[in-house]
Design a protein around this motif. Structure first.
Motif, PDB file in Angstrom:
ATOM      1  N   ASP A  93     -26.953 -29.315 -12.895  1.00  0.00           N
ATOM      2  CA  ASP A  93     -27.829 -30.588 -12.889  1.00  0.00           C
ATOM      3  C   ASP A  93     -29.181 -30.540 -12.085  1.00  0.00           C
ATOM      4  N   ASN A  94     -28.923 -29.721 -10.897  1.00  0.00           N
ATOM      5  CA  ASN A  94     -30.278 -29.322 -10.348  1.00  0.00           C
ATOM      6  C   ASN A  94     -31.147 -28.442 -10.833  1.00  0.00           C
ATOM      7  N   ALA A  95     -30.662 -27.549 -11.483  1.00  0.00           N
ATOM      8  CA  ALA A  95     -31.470 -26.440 -12.419  1.00  0.00           C
ATOM      9  C   ALA A  95     -32.298 -27.304 -13.491  1.00  0.00           C
ATOM     10  N   CYS A  96     -31.696 -28.484 -14.010  1.00  0.00           N
ATOM     11  CA  CYS A  96     -32.205 -29.238 -15.215  1.00  0.00           C
ATOM     12  C   CYS A  96     -33.369 -30.109 -14.422  1.00  0.00           C
ATOM     13  N   LYS A  97     -33.066 -30.687 -13.225  1.00  0.00           N
ATOM     14  CA  LYS A  97     -34.039 -31.609 -12.676  1.00  0.00           C
ATOM     15  C   LYS A  97     -35.178 -30.872 -12.256  1.00  0.00           C
ATOM     16  N   TYR A  98     -34.975 -29.625 -11.817  1.00  0.00           N
ATOM     17  CA  TYR A  98     -36.283 -28.975 -10.849  1.00  0.00           C
ATOM     18  C   TYR A  98     -36.701 -27.800 -11.672  1.00  0.00           C
ATOM     19  N   SER A  99     -36.397 -27.648 -12.951  1.00  0.00           N
ATOM     20  CA  SER A  99     -37.206 -26.451 -13.680  1.00  0.00           C
ATOM     21  C   SER A  99     -37.509 -27.344 -15.021  1.00  0.00           C
ATOM     22  N   CYS A 114     -29.047 -19.472 -12.166  1.00  0.00           N
ATOM     23  CA  CYS A 114     -30.429 -19.368 -12.017  1.00  0.00           C
ATOM     24  C   CYS A 114     -31.373 -20.187 -12.833  1.00  0.00           C
ATOM     25  N   ASP A 115     -32.515 -20.576 -12.447  1.00  0.00           N
ATOM     26  CA  ASP A 115     -33.363 -21.183 -13.135  1.00  0.00           C
ATOM     27  C   ASP A 115     -34.796 -20.836 -13.303  1.00  0.00           C
ATOM     28  N   GLN A 116     -35.696 -21.260 -13.861  1.00  0.00           N
ATOM     29  CA  GLN A 116     -37.083 -20.760 -13.934  1.00  0.00           C
ATOM     30  C   GLN A 116     -37.925 -21.736 -13.248  1.00  0.00           C
ATOM     31  N   ARG A 168     -31.444 -25.197   4.806  1.00  0.00           N
ATOM     32  CA  ARG A 168     -31.039 -26.516   5.028  1.00  0.00           C
ATOM     33  C   ARG A 168     -30.868 -27.280   3.933  1.00  0.00           C
ATOM     34  N   VAL A 169     -31.134 -26.729   2.761  1.00  0.00           N
ATOM     35  CA  VAL A 169     -30.870 -27.698   1.350  1.00  0.00           C
ATOM     36  C   VAL A 169     -29.315 -27.908   1.153  1.00  0.00           C
ATOM     37  N   PHE A 170     -28.490 -27.149   2.220  1.00  0.00           N
ATOM     38  CA  PHE A 170     -27.143 -27.268   1.786  1.00  0.00           C
ATOM     39  C   PHE A 170     -26.657 -28.437   2.906  1.00  0.00           C
ATOM     40  N   PHE A 223     -28.017 -34.769   2.600  1.00  0.00           N
ATOM     41  CA  PHE A 223     -29.338 -35.593   2.591  1.00  0.00           C
ATOM     42  C   PHE A 223     -30.663 -34.630   2.802  1.00  0.00           C
ATOM     43  N   TYR A 224     -30.496 -33.595   2.907  1.00  0.00           N
ATOM     44  CA  TYR A 224     -31.777 -32.848   2.897  1.00  0.00           C
ATOM     45  C   TYR A 224     -32.529 -32.263   1.726  1.00  0.00           C
ATOM     46  N   ARG A 225     -33.841 -32.955   1.740  1.00  0.00           N
ATOM     47  CA  ARG A 225     -34.517 -32.779   0.369  1.00  0.00           C
ATOM     48  C   ARG A 225     -35.840 -32.112   0.597  1.00  0.00           C
ATOM     49  N   VAL A 226     -36.214 -30.987  -0.040  1.00  0.00           N
ATOM     50  CA  VAL A 226     -37.382 -30.495   0.222  1.00  0.00           C
ATOM     51  C   VAL A 226     -38.966 -31.377   0.096  1.00  0.00           C
ATOM     52  N   GLU A 227     -39.375 -31.355   1.124  1.00  0.00           N
ATOM     53  CA  GLU A 227     -40.789 -32.291   0.971  1.00  0.00           C
ATOM     54  C   GLU A 227     -41.801 -31.464   0.032  1.00  0.00           C
ATOM     55  N   ALA A 255     -35.942 -37.872  -8.470  1.00  0.00           N
ATOM     56  CA  ALA A 255     -34.985 -38.495  -7.681  1.00  0.00           C
ATOM     57  C   ALA A 255     -33.736 -37.643  -7.331  1.00  0.00           C
ATOM     58  N   GLY A 256     -33.160 -37.956  -6.269  1.00  0.00           N
ATOM     59  CA  GLY A 256     -31.900 -37.112  -5.998  1.00  0.00           C
ATOM     60  C   GLY A 256     -31.404 -37.716  -4.625  1.00  0.00           C
ATOM     61  N   THR A 257     -30.186 -37.542  -4.278  1.00  0.00           N
ATOM     62  CA  THR A 257     -29.639 -38.175  -3.047  1.00  0.00           C
ATOM     63  C   THR A 257     -29.454 -36.780  -1.896  1.00  0.00           C
ATOM     64  N   GLY A 258     -29.767 -35.796  -2.179  1.00  0.00           N
ATOM     65  CA  GLY A 258     -29.601 -34.596  -1.107  1.00  0.00           C
ATOM     66  C   GLY A 258     -28.054 -34.379  -0.910  1.00  0.00           C
ATOM     67  N   LEU A 259     -27.130 -34.790  -1.755  1.00  0.00           N
ATOM     68  CA  LEU A 259     -26.092 -34.624  -1.464  1.00  0.00           C
ATOM     69  C   LEU A 259     -25.173 -33.502  -2.320  1.00  0.00           C
ATOM     70  N   GLY A 260     -25.967 -33.269  -3.478  1.00  0.00           N
ATOM     71  CA  GLY A 260     -25.306 -32.324  -4.388  1.00  0.00           C
ATOM     72  C   GLY A 260     -24.910 -30.918  -3.697  1.00  0.00           C
ATOM     73  N   LEU A 261     -25.936 -30.083  -3.028  1.00  0.00           N
ATOM     74  CA  LEU A 261     -25.766 -28.985  -2.593  1.00  0.00           C
ATOM     75  C   LEU A 261     -24.862 -28.954  -1.415  1.00  0.00           C
ATOM     76  N   ALA A 262     -24.877 -29.962  -0.562  1.00  0.00           N
ATOM     77  CA  ALA A 262     -23.925 -30.076   0.466  1.00  0.00           C
ATOM     78  C   ALA A 262     -22.447 -30.136  -0.044  1.00  0.00           C
ATOM     79  N   GLY A 265     -38.346 -18.822  -9.410  1.00  0.00           N
ATOM     80  CA  GLY A 265     -37.182 -19.619  -9.700  1.00  0.00           C
ATOM     81  C   GLY A 265     -36.276 -19.764  -8.472  1.00  0.00           C
ATOM     82  N   THR A 266     -34.924 -20.302  -9.176  1.00  0.00           N
ATOM     83  CA  THR A 266     -34.109 -20.422  -8.139  1.00  0.00           C
ATOM     84  C   THR A 266     -32.575 -19.913  -8.545  1.00  0.00           C
ATOM     85  N   CYS A 267     -31.956 -19.149  -7.602  1.00  0.00           N
ATOM     86  CA  CYS A 267     -30.505 -18.558  -7.968  1.00  0.00           C
ATOM     87  C   CYS A 267     -29.468 -19.101  -6.797  1.00  0.00           C
TER      88      CYS A 267
HETATM   89  P1  ADP Z   1     -30.783 -33.763  -4.823  1.00  0.00           P
HETATM   90  O1  ADP Z   1     -31.007 -32.821  -5.884  1.00  0.00           O
HETATM   91  O2  ADP Z   1     -30.015 -35.105  -4.951  1.00  0.00           O
HETATM   92  O3  ADP Z   1     -31.865 -33.801  -3.995  1.00  0.00           O
HETATM   93  P2  ADP Z   1     -29.137 -31.384  -3.373  1.00  0.00           P
HETATM   94  O4  ADP Z   1     -28.444 -31.289  -2.597  1.00  0.00           O
HETATM   95  O5  ADP Z   1     -28.774 -30.925  -4.869  1.00  0.00           O
HETATM   96  O6  ADP Z   1     -29.635 -32.871  -3.493  1.00  0.00           O
HETATM   97  O7  ADP Z   1     -30.447 -30.369  -3.160  1.00  0.00           O
HETATM   98  C1  ADP Z   1     -31.247 -30.564  -2.122  1.00  0.00           C
HETATM   99  C2  ADP Z   1     -32.694 -30.339  -2.291  1.00  0.00           C
HETATM  100  O8  ADP Z   1     -32.843 -28.832  -2.708  1.00  0.00           O
HETATM  101  C3  ADP Z   1     -33.328 -30.809  -3.457  1.00  0.00           C
HETATM  102  O9  ADP Z   1     -33.849 -32.348  -3.242  1.00  0.00           O
HETATM  103  C4  ADP Z   1     -34.620 -30.038  -3.993  1.00  0.00           C
HETATM  104  O10 ADP Z   1     -35.488 -30.073  -3.183  1.00  0.00           O
HETATM  105  C5  ADP Z   1     -33.850 -28.682  -3.639  1.00  0.00           C
HETATM  106  N1  ADP Z   1     -33.472 -27.904  -4.754  1.00  0.00           N
HETATM  107  C6  ADP Z   1     -31.993 -27.914  -5.135  1.00  0.00           C
HETATM  108  N2  ADP Z   1     -31.983 -27.199  -6.224  1.00  0.00           N
HETATM  109  C7  ADP Z   1     -33.065 -26.883  -6.706  1.00  0.00           C
HETATM  110  C8  ADP Z   1     -33.559 -25.928  -7.750  1.00  0.00           C
HETATM  111  N3  ADP Z   1     -32.713 -25.607  -8.680  1.00  0.00           N
HETATM  112  N4  ADP Z   1     -34.917 -25.615  -7.690  1.00  0.00           N
HETATM  113  C9  ADP Z   1     -35.606 -26.244  -6.849  1.00  0.00           C
HETATM  114  N5  ADP Z   1     -35.334 -26.983  -5.796  1.00  0.00           N
HETATM  115  C10 ADP Z   1     -33.901 -27.198  -5.704  1.00  0.00           C
END
Ligand code: ADP
Length: 270
Positions: A160-166, A188-190, A201-203, A206-210, A217-224, A247-249
């Motif tokens: 879901d994250n890979a689709c949202k952010y790449s 891994c995504d590109q 901190r992304v783990f 509610f932490y999201r990268v500014e 849109a996202g909740t900051g819960l997925g990786l936690a 990219g991200t792995c």
């Molecule tokens: P959400 O995606 O709902 O904000 P997550 O806990 O899944 O919450 O991710 C936390 C934050 O990490 C995201 O808001 C995003 O900034 C960053 N992130 C997560 N996965 C990726 C990714 N594949 N590529 C780039 N940034 C990512």
């Protein structure tokens, strides 16, 4: 739900009876931060899909006679997509409360990791929108003792994250390899990658990268949730840049069962 999470945080604070006043104040402030982050996340993540569902359903009702079949299908599709988004959000919140209160006890079934990856990819089918997912499996991959539903949820959240952010159309790779007594699974995504200072901190909840334009849109819960589930399995998870630093792995390390456990797999859970 809000109270349960706040109570969990308060309990954790009470348990650390030896912490100083300053530390108590810091923890109380962190509880408050979590409470207000949860509130704003709840209102945003419930209201956005609900608004789309209400809009699409009222168009269906009001303009029924003038809509052609394609428009009708489009509106129905919006309702379904947004309802699924709500469903994912609620599932994530439930997992989070169970993890926090120690109620989430993973099963320890004998599982072939490739089956879990295959079901997660299938479940993510709609999110992928015909994006290629390349799965590279180590032929020497052993069976693992896992909770199949929870692990599928982890891989699904990462897809879901890979689709949202790449960028749309770029491929996603899932790669697995055995290293001694550990199995590594990487998604891994590109996309733009996660800045080094945010990779831990992304783990956090509610932490999201500014990045100024709040990419998506996202909740900051997925990786936690991913981290909670992986750690409940005795594993570890981290975020790294992909090949060539782009990219991200997300790398998960899961323990290979000890040889003694491998001799007599439980026939009921195998
Ligand atoms: P959400 O995606 O709902 O904000 P997550 O806990 O899944 O919450 O991710 C936390 C934050 O990490 C995201 O808001 C995003 O900034 C960053 N992130 C997560 N996965 C990726 C990714 N594949 N590529 C780039 N940034 C990512």
């Amino acid at each position: 739900l809000l109270d349960t999470l706040a109570d969990q945080a308060a309990l954790a604070i009470e348990r650390t009876s030896l912490v100083s006043d300053i530390e108590q104040a810091r923890l109380a402030a962190e509880t408050e931060r979590l409470r207000s982050a949860l509130l704003s996340s709840l209102s945003h993540d419930l209201r956005t899909p609900l608004a789309s569902i209400l809009g699409a359903s009222s168009s269906l009702i009001s303009y029924d006679a003038s809509l052609n079949a394609v428009d009708r299908l489009d509106l129905a599709q919006t309702i379904q997509d947004e309802a699924e988004r709500l469903n994912r959000f609620v599932q994530n919140l439930l997992d989070m409360t169970r993890l926090g209160s120690g109620q989430l006890k993973p099963r320890a079934d004998w599982v072939d990791p490739r089956d879990i990856i295959a079901s997660a990819v299938e479940r993510a089918g709609k999110l992928l929108r015909r994006r290629a997912v390349k799965v590279e499996i180590d032929p020497a991959l052993p069976l693992l003792r896992l909770d199949p539903m929870l692990m599928e949820q982890v891989i699904f959240n990462l897809l879901d994250n890979a689709c949202k952010y790449s960028p749309a159309g770029t491929p996603i790779t899932i790669w697995t390899v055995r290293r001694d007594d550990t199995v590594l699974i990487e998604v891994c995504d590109q996309g733009p990658g996660i800045p080094e200072e945010d990779r831990e901190r992304v783990f956090d909840m509610f932490y999201r990268v500014e990045d100024g334009d709040s990419r998506t849109a996202g909740t900051g819960l997925g990786l936690a949730i991913c981290r909670g589930i992986i750690e409940a399995h005795g594993g570890r998870v981290s975020a790294q840049p992909g090949l060539n630093g782009a990219g991200t792995c997300v790398v998960m390390r899961l323990p290979v069962p000890a040889p003694a456990e491998l001799v007599e797999p439980n026939p009921e859970s195998a």
